[in-house]
Design an enzyme around this catalytic site. Sequence first.
Site: not given
Length: 290
Positions: A51, A95, A118
């Site tokens: 990422k 994460q 997200d």
Amino acid sequence: MQLISGAAVAEKVLEECRRDIAALAAVGKKPGLAVVLIGDDPASRAYVRSKDKKCRDLGLHSVKLELPASTTQEEVLAHVHALNNDPAIHGILVQSPPPPHIDEAAIVRAIDPAKDVDGFHPVNVAKLALEDPTGFVPCTPLGCQRLLMDAGIETKGANAVVLGRSMIVGKPMALLLMAKGPGGDATVTVAHSRTQDLAFITQKADIIIAAIGRPEFLKAEHVREGAVVIDVGINRVEAPGTEKGYKLVGDVAFEEVAPKCKAITPVPGGVGPMTIAMLMANTIKACKQS
Ligand code: GUN
């Protein structure tokens, strides 16, 4: 049979991102993403690294916070608050999964919903259900919808079956497919580990989204001729004699299912590349809305 290339569609999305980044630069804005990793899980480390790299390739501002597994809940919350208040950061991603002593739901709720790229914050979950376009949709189901649209698959009126009910893929996928408008308007069934007679349900599906996390679970007997299959699974299975000792397979038994399909995504090279591309797109959207 049409093989849907996630890599090719992801490149198209990234090209759109480059255009948006140039337009934002012209008005003095640079999208910024912060990725927070707690602990040293190898798979999570690899995701976070890719990422960060993709951000830098595109010319986004990228902050990678790698915190030791011993980091306390309060310390993580303090980092999140600092990122919420940092004007150079438009997107924040923590994460998943964090170490067991971390209350993940509380961390997600602490993220400013306007920076929740997200799409996990309750405000964004609600906005998806409300079909409010200012919300953030989780990257993987958003990528699956984009793959269907780019491949010219009509979702309107289609029988779509989503396998899996997770907050990251299954639930948001079902909401996207049933929403009004392009890429939606489908009749959606959600099946999961407690579903009885799965084949009876999936055999009626025009579109199947497999997101159950079980290697090669979906077999030819589950799929009718002419179905479209999107495989979200990324499972490591042992492969003795290969360099790494394992290989990646999806949730679909590709060899036997593919010949029956109108279109199908491969693993790897299907949904995977789309997830990061949609994360970049969500970060740019957050910057534009800031
Ligand atoms: N772990 C696996 N997929 C994801 C994702 O989409 N977002 C976050 N934050 N963690 C993940």
